[in-house]
Design an enzyme around this catalytic site. Structure first.
Site, PDB file in Angstrom:
ATOM      1  N   HIS A 164      -0.269 -12.090   1.172  1.00  0.00           N
ATOM      2  CA  HIS A 164      -1.209 -11.309   0.375  1.00  0.00           C
ATOM      3  C   HIS A 164      -1.693 -12.082  -0.847  1.00  0.00           C
ATOM      4  O   HIS A 164      -2.863 -12.018  -1.224  1.00  0.00           O
ATOM      5  CB  HIS A 164      -0.522 -10.014  -0.073  1.00  0.00           C
ATOM      6  CG  HIS A 164      -1.428  -8.833  -0.101  1.00  0.00           C
ATOM      7  ND1 HIS A 164      -0.989  -7.552   0.017  1.00  0.00           N
ATOM      8  CD2 HIS A 164      -2.773  -8.735  -0.229  1.00  0.00           C
ATOM      9  CE1 HIS A 164      -2.022  -6.703  -0.046  1.00  0.00           C
ATOM     10  NE2 HIS A 164      -3.102  -7.415  -0.193  1.00  0.00           N
ATOM     11  N   PRO A 181     -16.159  -4.727   4.035  1.00  0.00           N
ATOM     12  CA  PRO A 181     -17.509  -4.997   4.553  1.00  0.00           C
ATOM     13  C   PRO A 181     -18.514  -3.913   4.183  1.00  0.00           C
ATOM     14  O   PRO A 181     -19.725  -4.124   4.344  1.00  0.00           O
ATOM     15  CB  PRO A 181     -17.289  -5.060   6.064  1.00  0.00           C
ATOM     16  CG  PRO A 181     -16.119  -4.164   6.298  1.00  0.00           C
ATOM     17  CD  PRO A 181     -15.211  -4.393   5.117  1.00  0.00           C
ATOM     18  N   GLY A 215     -18.507  -2.624   1.046  1.00  0.00           N
ATOM     19  CA  GLY A 215     -18.625  -2.647  -0.411  1.00  0.00           C
ATOM     20  C   GLY A 215     -17.952  -1.472  -1.089  1.00  0.00           C
ATOM     21  O   GLY A 215     -18.554  -0.814  -1.939  1.00  0.00           O
ATOM     22  N   TYR A 269       0.853  -1.188   0.000  1.00  0.00           N
ATOM     23  CA  TYR A 269       0.000   0.000   0.000  1.00  0.00           C
ATOM     24  C   TYR A 269       0.889   1.238   0.000  1.00  0.00           C
ATOM     25  O   TYR A 269       1.568   1.538   0.974  1.00  0.00           O
ATOM     26  CB  TYR A 269      -0.916   0.020   1.221  1.00  0.00           C
ATOM     27  CG  TYR A 269      -1.879  -1.143   1.325  1.00  0.00           C
ATOM     28  CD1 TYR A 269      -2.242  -1.884   0.201  1.00  0.00           C
ATOM     29  CD2 TYR A 269      -2.432  -1.496   2.550  1.00  0.00           C
ATOM     30  CE1 TYR A 269      -3.124  -2.946   0.314  1.00  0.00           C
ATOM     31  CE2 TYR A 269      -3.322  -2.551   2.663  1.00  0.00           C
ATOM     32  CZ  TYR A 269      -3.651  -3.282   1.549  1.00  0.00           C
ATOM     33  OH  TYR A 269      -4.526  -4.349   1.656  1.00  0.00           O
ATOM     34  N   GLY A 299     -17.420   1.346  -0.034  1.00  0.00           N
ATOM     35  CA  GLY A 299     -18.134   2.577   0.272  1.00  0.00           C
ATOM     36  C   GLY A 299     -19.572   2.611  -0.196  1.00  0.00           C
ATOM     37  O   GLY A 299     -20.352   3.460   0.255  1.00  0.00           O
ATOM     38  N   PHE A 300     -19.975   1.693  -1.047  1.00  0.00           N
ATOM     39  CA  PHE A 300     -21.329   1.733  -1.593  1.00  0.00           C
ATOM     40  C   PHE A 300     -22.387   1.560  -0.513  1.00  0.00           C
ATOM     41  O   PHE A 300     -23.429   2.211  -0.533  1.00  0.00           O
ATOM     42  CB  PHE A 300     -21.501   0.665  -2.671  1.00  0.00           C
ATOM     43  CG  PHE A 300     -22.841   0.714  -3.345  1.00  0.00           C
ATOM     44  CD1 PHE A 300     -23.086   1.618  -4.356  1.00  0.00           C
ATOM     45  CD2 PHE A 300     -23.882  -0.130  -2.960  1.00  0.00           C
ATOM     46  CE1 PHE A 300     -24.332   1.683  -4.978  1.00  0.00           C
ATOM     47  CE2 PHE A 300     -25.124  -0.072  -3.560  1.00  0.00           C
ATOM     48  CZ  PHE A 300     -25.343   0.843  -4.579  1.00  0.00           C
TER      49      PHE A 300
END
Length: 332
Positions: free
Chosen positions: A124, A219, A221, A58, A223-224
């Site tokens: 990963h 969890p 989505g 990241y 941000g959706f």
């Protein structure tokens, strides 16, 4: 906050964790501000969300450095989870599971994090050129050396069977069976949310039956499920959602009934309860070994996400969520 136990190592963490990736990777670059992210991490720790999930890729590397700034002050409050096995090139991300590389990557992560030990070290992605047992054996040596407390595996690339009807996580379970013969798996990290519940079919039961912790990635989505994203809104070019099939205007509109259902449940629980908290409470209800790891870089959302640990959904709530329409649009 309620505490939950991760795997054979019996490591305790807050029931809700904090995904640190959005602070320096994958989402809108113009909104990545280090000081704001630091406040978000402090807020999560203050609320008992002790698991901080990061990875060397990241940034690359900048995310671990940011978490390291927190650990200088609050190592005793934090459970550090980081990852190895992926290299970021100019155009591609490639897997590297060679034992020598894994050991060097661990030492580098320890330096960036400024800590003597990593609480949970995750693979990963398995390297197709290296037997996963060899990679896992090198990671087990890190435990023996006292550099790592427990090992985990990420279920990456598990969506390949979605369109053909094949069981989604069969490949991950095969990997898990192989590495379990080398050293115990303490945790599996895989996507699990109201609009992407596929792990419920086989992977989650596999973990539950063996006492393996389950870190529920994404969890909310991407941000959706927060209800804050609107169909047709634009994303900056460096935001992964700008190229994501489920985040086209058409698909976001088609999936609004899921958000509406979460909002309806939130409203029943009273003022201040959000769609995001209902989504996280649903993940928490999947079992005492499940720890959702929502990502954010904002203090407000970090506090709200942590507070979801106190929300208890009723059987009627859970039945209503089960009856929501399945998400439309490819997830590949």
């Amino acid at each position: 906050m309620e505490r939950r136990t991760i795997g054979a190592a019996a490591l305790e963490v807050g029931a809700v964790g904090l995904g640190c990736m959005p602070m320096s990777w994958a989402y809108t670059g113009s909104q990545q501000r280090g000081e704001e992210s630091l406040r978000a991490v402090h807020a999560a720790l203050d609320a008992g969300a002790s698991l901080l999930d990061t990875a060397d890729m990241y940034g690359p590397f900048t995310n671990e450095l940011l978490v390291g700034r927190i650990l200088k002050e609050r190592r005793g409050d934090a459970f550090v989870s980081t990852k190895c096995g992926l290299l970021v090139g100019e155009q591609h991300i490639v897997a590297n599971g060679r034992p020598g590389y894994v050991k060097r990557a661990c030492d580098a992560s320890l330096r960036r994090l400024g800590t003597d030990v990593i609480d949970l070290y995750q693979l990963h992605r398995a390297d197709p050129e290296v037997p996963v047992e060899e990679t896992w054996g090198a990671m087990a040596e890190l435990v023996a050396a006292g550099k790592v407390r427990a090992l985990g595996l990420c279920a990456v690339g598990a969506r390949s069977g979605r369109r053909t009807g094949a069981r989604l996580h069969d490949g991950t379970i095969r990997q898990l069976r192989r590495v379990q013969q080398v050293f115990p798996v303490s945790a599996v990290q895989a996507e699990l949310s109201v609009w992407s519940p596929e792990a419920l079919d086989a992977l989650l039961p596999w973990c539950e039956a063996r006492g393996v912790g389950f870190l529920a990635a994404m969890p909310l989505g991407n941000g959706f499920l927060t209800g804050t994203l609107k169909p047709g809104q634009g994303f900056e070019p460096d935001d992964v959602r700008a190229r994501h099939p489920r985040f086209t205007a058409e698909m976001m509109a088609a999936n609004q009934p899921i958000v509406v259902g979460l909002r309806r449940i939130a409203q029943r629980h009273g003022p201040g309860v959000s769609e995001a908290q209902v989504a996280l409470a649903w993940a928490l209800s999947r079992g005492p070994h499940v720890v959702p790891v929502p990502g954010t870089k904002r203090e407000r959302w970090a506090r709200e996400n942590a507070a979801a640990a106190e929300l208890r959904l009723t059987p009627e709530d859970l039945a209503e969520i089960a009856g929501l329409p399945g998400a439309q649009g490819s997830w590949d």
